[in-house]
Design a protein around this motif. Structure first.
Motif, short mmCIF file in Angstrom:
data_model
loop_
_atom_site.label_atom_id
_atom_site.label_comp_id
_atom_site.label_asym_id
_atom_site.label_seq_id
_atom_site.Cartn_x
_atom_site.Cartn_y
_atom_site.Cartn_z
N ALA A 8 63.72 6.00 7.94
CA ALA A 8 63.26 5.56 9.27
C ALA A 8 63.26 6.71 10.26
O ALA A 8 62.36 6.82 11.10
CB ALA A 8 64.13 4.42 9.78
N GLY A 12 54.45 4.26 10.32
CA GLY A 12 55.03 5.18 9.34
C GLY A 12 53.97 6.12 8.80
O GLY A 12 52.93 5.70 8.30
N ASN A 35 55.58 5.10 17.72
CA ASN A 35 55.60 6.17 16.72
C ASN A 35 56.41 5.77 15.49
O ASN A 35 56.06 6.13 14.36
CB ASN A 35 56.18 7.45 17.32
N TRP A 36 57.53 5.05 15.73
CA TRP A 36 58.35 4.61 14.60
C TRP A 36 57.62 3.56 13.78
O TRP A 36 57.66 3.57 12.55
CB TRP A 36 59.68 4.05 15.10
N GLY A 73 64.97 0.78 13.58
CA GLY A 73 64.15 1.15 14.74
C GLY A 73 64.89 0.98 16.05
O GLY A 73 64.76 1.80 16.96
N GLY A 116 59.50 6.89 9.36
CA GLY A 116 59.15 5.71 10.15
C GLY A 116 59.17 4.45 9.30
O GLY A 116 59.84 4.39 8.26
N ASN A 117 58.43 3.46 9.71
CA ASN A 117 58.42 2.16 9.05
C ASN A 117 57.48 2.17 7.85
O ASN A 117 56.29 2.47 7.97
CB ASN A 117 57.97 1.09 10.05
N SER A 132 51.64 3.41 6.34
CA SER A 132 52.23 2.08 6.49
C SER A 132 51.17 0.99 6.46
O SER A 132 51.43 -0.13 6.02
CB SER A 132 53.02 2.00 7.80
#
Length: 338
Positions: free
Chosen positions: A254, A188, A184-185, A106, A258-259, A313
């Motif tokens: 990622a 997920g 946003n990251w 990230g 994303g996460n 996520s």
């Protein structure tokens, strides 16, 4: 009589190992069948009526098919990364979420956004991969200096490093007014996956093939530096290779998705519980169960408050936290018995 007993025990052990070493078993074929059913359910789950609209089938191939493929590749990548990390650290609680690797990815994404306005997916992916590798290597350097390597100390170190890096990312995001990138990251989700935005996930297939090729050597590296070196294995070189492969898998996920927390913790522990710790024979199982786990989570995220969608996520984090607690309690119970 004693010799016959020893020979019989040896034959039983060999028979057990041969059964464990087989990949295409009935149970594995059944697992693939279940994952295939989940993939079909994923293809036909969503708010948009693909059969009732004129452009329904066009949207099906633009959004639904890419999303399902992304789920399959992402599930395999994160579960596989967790398996390799647990093997080379000899710790059940280690995976990209508990080592700070995700947070470093990230940070790499954020720095790319700060240096290059409106960066391409390739640039974002490169930044995430580079910083994932740096973060994983820093974690291993810390690990080498820690004398007490209990099952809890190792993930605590990783979580502390991850918290520091996450704080740095949050500060930079607020200072440069880029907090939206961090948010946003952190969430997920597969909502933005469509044709033209997921294809780089196919790099995961190459990573999987390389891990399978080096599976035996990575298994030896998991025995520790002294033992692997005495067996003629380049321990440091294998650690670098493993970290590079993990960084590529985590960085690509990622940048595109994303996460995705705890997926690398849940799946390898479930597989190791039933099949032991052999990387080569466990890798197909880990990939398949990883695919199934993330597809179940995504289907729940799309249907639990339909027509709205919960970030996947959130579902994974909840499931992972429960599994993490169960593993902790199970290990504590095992220690009391022993």
């Amino acid at each position: 009589m004693r010799k016959h007993a020893i020979a019989g025990a040896g034959q039983d052990a060999q028979l057990h190992y041969s059964k464990q070493s087989k990949i295409w078993t009935k149970s594995f074929i059944l697992a693939i069948f279940v994952v295939s059913i989940l993939a079909v359910i994923s293809l036909f789950t969503g708010v948009y009526d693909i059969r009732g609209q004129e452009d329904g089938w066009e949207m099906f191939f633009i959004t639904r098919v890419p999303r399902t493929i992304a789920l399959i590749l992402t599930g395999a990548a994160m579960a596989m990364a967790g398996l390799v990390m647990q093997l080379i650290t000899q710790n059940r609680f280690v995976e990209p979420t508990t080592t700070g690797t995700i947070e470093w990815a990230g940070l790499g994404l954020l720095l790319v956004y700060l240096l290059v306005p409106a960066p391409s997916l390739v640039l974002r992916m490169s930044g995430a991969i580079l910083f994932s590798f740096i973060g994983t290597m820093i974690f291993f350097l810390f690990l080498r200096r820690v004398r007490l390597r209990s099952s809890l100390i190792v993930p605590i170190i990783g979580l502390m490093l991850g918290a520091v890096i996450s704080s740095v990312s949050t500060f930079l995001g607020l200072f440069f007014q880029m907090s939206q990138v961090v948010e946003n990251w952190f969430v997920g989700s597969f909502t933005s996956v469509q044709v033209g935005r997921y294809e780089y996930l196919w790099i995961i297939v190459i990573v999987t093939i390389l891990i399978f090729i080096y599976a035996n050597k990575l298994t030896l590296a998991g025995l520790g530096e002294d033992i692997s070196t005495s067996l003629g294995v380049n321990y440091n070189g294998l650690i670098l290779l493993a970290n590079a492969l993990i960084a590529v898998a985590v960085g690509v996920v990622a940048a595109v998705i994303g996460n995705l927390p705890f997926l690398g913790l849940i799946v390898p522990n479930i597989v190791s519980l039933f099949r032991g710790d052999d990387l080569r024979t466990n890798l197909p199982w880990v990939c398949v169960i990883g695919m199934g786990t993330i597809m179940v989570s995504d289907i729940i995220s799309r249907t639990i408050i339909m027509p709205f969608e919960v970030p996947v996520s959130l579902i994974l984090g909840t499931m992972g936290a429960v599994v993490f607690i169960v593993i902790l309690l199970r290990q504590r119970k095992t220690r009391r018995v022993s």
